[in-house]
Write an enzyme that holds these catalytic residues in place. Structure first.
Site, PDB file in Angstrom:
ATOM      1  N   GLU A  94     -21.096 -58.859  17.109  1.00 38.87           N
ATOM      2  CA  GLU A  94     -21.401 -57.882  18.172  1.00 38.87           C
ATOM      3  C   GLU A  94     -20.221 -56.914  18.281  1.00 38.87           C
ATOM      4  OE1 GLU A  94     -23.187 -59.350  21.784  1.00 38.87           O
ATOM      5  OE2 GLU A  94     -22.077 -57.876  22.982  1.00 38.87           O
ATOM      6  N   ASP A 118     -25.476 -57.961  16.700  1.00 40.11           N
ATOM      7  CA  ASP A 118     -25.889 -57.624  18.068  1.00 40.11           C
ATOM      8  C   ASP A 118     -25.473 -56.177  18.289  1.00 40.11           C
ATOM      9  OD1 ASP A 118     -27.165 -59.911  18.778  1.00 40.11           O
ATOM     10  OD2 ASP A 118     -25.699 -60.574  20.265  1.00 40.11           O
ATOM     11  N   ASP A 138     -16.736 -56.106  28.388  1.00 37.88           N
ATOM     12  CA  ASP A 138     -17.971 -56.083  27.604  1.00 37.88           C
ATOM     13  C   ASP A 138     -19.030 -55.305  28.393  1.00 37.88           C
ATOM     14  OD1 ASP A 138     -19.640 -56.853  25.561  1.00 37.88           O
ATOM     15  OD2 ASP A 138     -20.031 -58.861  26.345  1.00 37.88           O
ATOM     16  N   HIS A 155     -17.806 -56.982  21.114  1.00 35.28           N
ATOM     17  CA  HIS A 155     -16.861 -58.101  21.080  1.00 35.28           C
ATOM     18  C   HIS A 155     -15.709 -57.777  20.122  1.00 35.28           C
ATOM     19  CE1 HIS A 155     -20.342 -61.098  22.228  1.00 35.28           C
ATOM     20  NE2 HIS A 155     -20.130 -60.162  23.138  1.00 35.28           N
ATOM     21  N   GLU A 185     -21.432 -66.543  17.004  1.00 30.56           N
ATOM     22  CA  GLU A 185     -21.128 -65.173  17.471  1.00 30.56           C
ATOM     23  C   GLU A 185     -19.712 -65.108  18.047  1.00 30.56           C
ATOM     24  OE1 GLU A 185     -24.214 -63.364  19.862  1.00 30.56           O
ATOM     25  OE2 GLU A 185     -22.757 -62.058  20.852  1.00 30.56           O
ATOM     26  N   HIS A 227     -32.514 -66.516  25.213  1.00 28.49           N
ATOM     27  CA  HIS A 227     -31.886 -67.812  25.525  1.00 28.49           C
ATOM     28  C   HIS A 227     -32.977 -68.669  26.158  1.00 28.49           C
ATOM     29  CE1 HIS A 227     -28.426 -65.002  26.023  1.00 28.49           C
ATOM     30  NE2 HIS A 227     -27.679 -66.006  25.594  1.00 28.49           N
ATOM     31  N   ASP A 269     -21.735 -53.782  26.985  1.00 35.29           N
ATOM     32  CA  ASP A 269     -23.059 -53.935  26.363  1.00 35.29           C
ATOM     33  C   ASP A 269     -23.901 -52.664  26.468  1.00 35.29           C
ATOM     34  OD1 ASP A 269     -22.722 -56.548  25.473  1.00 35.29           O
ATOM     35  OD2 ASP A 269     -23.402 -57.419  27.355  1.00 35.29           O
TER      36      ASP A 269
HETATM   37  C1  XUL Z   1     -22.433 -62.387  25.502  1.00 35.49           C
HETATM   38  C2  XUL Z   1     -23.358 -62.297  24.355  1.00 35.49           C
HETATM   39  C3  XUL Z   1     -24.496 -63.241  24.376  1.00 35.49           C
HETATM   40  C4  XUL Z   1     -24.899 -63.750  23.030  1.00 35.49           C
HETATM   41  C5  XUL Z   1     -25.989 -64.790  23.068  1.00 35.49           C
HETATM   42  O1  XUL Z   1     -21.389 -61.491  25.468  1.00 35.49           O
HETATM   43  O2  XUL Z   1     -23.210 -61.461  23.495  1.00 35.49           O
HETATM   44  O3  XUL Z   1     -25.562 -62.623  24.996  1.00 35.49           O
HETATM   45  O4  XUL Z   1     -25.324 -62.714  22.198  1.00 35.49           O
HETATM   46  O5  XUL Z   1     -25.673 -65.851  23.894  1.00 35.49           O
HETATM   47 CO    CO Z   2     -24.337 -60.899  21.789  1.00 38.66          CO
END
Ligand code: XUL
Ligand code: CO
Length: 458
Positions: free
Chosen positions: A290, A318, A329, A293, A254, A123, A331
């Site tokens: 992702e 992702d 989330d 998500h 996304e 970002h 991750d």
């Molecule tokens: C947040 C997410 C972000 C996007 C990019 O959940 O996945 O990091 O991938 O803004």
């Molecule tokens: Co993401």
């Protein structure tokens, strides 16, 4: 000594001259090697990922376009709503200075190179601090991007995608593109203008939009149609600017159903596809899926990957995972070979993800505090995907599942079925058909057989 490449390479020695990024940050770690016979505790080598090995007609590196994300891996601190940072990195001096930003970028390129990935993602606000106004912020960004251009040139690293952080700054608390205040929407657009320009400078292959604050917390204060129309117009401005500056990267949206916003407009793959088609944006965008998500939206791990691909809208992934027993989330690094097999089966069926890739939008656990955990996590996930690739290739090469699925739909290849499939059958013809043929016999769905066959390959 600088070490953006294995310590023995000539390039590494030359690089010591780059301002502000001198120093080796992972001195105990050499470039990660492929050692197929390594033992269970040898977790700093690949046992399955062999970049040049040909699988299903292409090299592993071509199928698995791995990317490291900057935000978790280089800006993550381990802080959570209940606790302070736990991850203390040697290149961080505790400030948000430009000097620190450059030193961090140096550490990142050493990490990328030692890991052996070819792509990274960021970002705008991950890589350079915000200034007092947009002009100063843009100058900061330009200065760090100058260094990133240099480091990319020296290491051969490429930018999978850039994106704008339109969710962290308090100005965006009520949304960016969907903010009820036009002043803030304009600010977000100006930020995206610059984000596109720097992504183009870095040769970014895609550009991502993730609308973390685009949605509502209460529908009582929200004009949903106005917000969705503003968001579409926001994207149209971005498309126009992309064309104007000659940026050829793919735009990606996304999906995510919630978090941080209670209801996010980009709920899941089909919602996003519907939005894009409704507003005439489907030619300009694909999706960045992702899986964490996807599971937050209440679907199975691979659901959105499969749905986006079915509509030729899968742009990039992702590649992470959630914890099926939690509702948010997390991750996490994708370590489940069966999940990776299902994703790679779709990727193989569509002939590859390029210009997209497998971006590790993942963070080490706040309790995984050693520097080497940054490597162990990525190496483990790359190996899980390499195994997934090999299993998926076997599934497709032997063709048993493909044949069984085809057989399931055989009735659409002739007679009334062919007419239904083509869209030429009438409702009266269907009635006549049933009057003649009588009650259909329902066939077994054979779920367990399909599951057992998948297990044969994984
Ligand atoms: C947040 C997410 C972000 C996007 C990019 O959940 O996945 O990091 O991938 O803004
Ligand atoms: Co993401």
């Amino acid at each position: 000594m600088s070490s953006f490449a294995p310590a023995s390479s000539k390039k590494a020695k030359k690089r010591a001259a780059v301002d502000g990024v001198d120093g080796e940050f992972f001195p105990g770690i050499q470039k990660i090697q492929y050692k197929p016979d390594a033992g269970p505790e040898d977790v700093l080598c690949f046992k399955h990922y062999n970049a040049s090995e040909i699988v299903y007609g292409k090299s592993m590196e071509e199928w698995l376009r791995f990317s490291v994300c900057y935000w978790h891996t280089f800006r993550g601190t381990g802080a959570d709503p209940f606790g302070f940072p736990t991850l203390h990195r040697p290149w961080e001096d505790g400030t948000d200075s430009m000097e620190n930003a450059k030193r961090r970028l140096g550490a990142a390129f050493e990490f990328f190179t030692k890991l052996g990935v070819k792509y990274w993602t960021f970002h705008d606000r991950d890589i350079a601090p915000e200034g007092n106004d947009l002009a100063e912020t843009n100058r900061n960004l330009d200065e760090v991007v100058d260094l990133a251009v240099k480091l990319q040139g020296e290491t051969g690293m490429k930018l999978l995608w850039g994106t704008c952080n339109l969710f962290a700054n308090p100005r965006y608390m009520n949304g960016a593109a969907t903010n009820p205040d036009a002043h803030i929407v304009a600010h977000a657009a100006a930020q995206v203008k610059k984000g596109l320009e720097v992504t183009k400078r870095l040769g970014g292959q895609n550009f991502v939009f993730w609308g973390g604050r685009e949605g509502y917390h209460t529908i009582l204060n929200t004009d949903v149609l106005a917000e969705l129309s503003h968001m579409a117009n926001f994207f149209k401005m971005a498309v126009a600017h992309k064309k104007k500056i000659g940026f050829t990267g793919q735009f990606l949206l996304e999906p995510k159903p919630k978090e941080p916003t209670k209801h996010q407009y980009d709920y899941d793959a089909m919602t996003v596809i519907g939005f894009l088609k409704h507003f005439g944006l489907e030619k300009d965008f694909k999706l960045n899926i992702e899986p964490n998500h996807t599971t937050l939206a209440g679907h199975g791990y691979e659901h959105d990957v499969v749905m986006a691909s079915a509509f030729d809208m899968l742009g990039s992934i992702d590649s992470n995972t959630g914890s099926p027993d939690l509702g948010w989330d997390t991750d996490q690094f994708p370590m489940d070979v069966k999940n990776c097999t299902m994703v790679m089966k779709t990727v193989l069926e569509m002939g590859g993800l390029a210009p997209g890739g497998l971006n590790f939008d993942c963070k080490v656990r706040r309790e995984s505090t050693d520097l080497e955990d940054m490597f162990i996590s990525h190496v483990g996930a790359m190996d899980a995907f390499a195994r997934g690739l090999k299993s998926a290739a076997k599934v497709l090469q032997e063709g048993v599942l493909t044949r069984l699925v085809k057989e399931r739909y055989l009735s659409f290849s002739s007679g009334i079925g062919a007419k239904i499939a083509k869209g030429t059958a009438t409702i009266e013809e269907c009635e006549d058909y049933i009057m003649q043929k009588g009650e259909p016999k329902a066939a077994s769905g054979k779920q367990e057989k399909f599951e057992a066959i998948l297990n044969h390959y994984v």
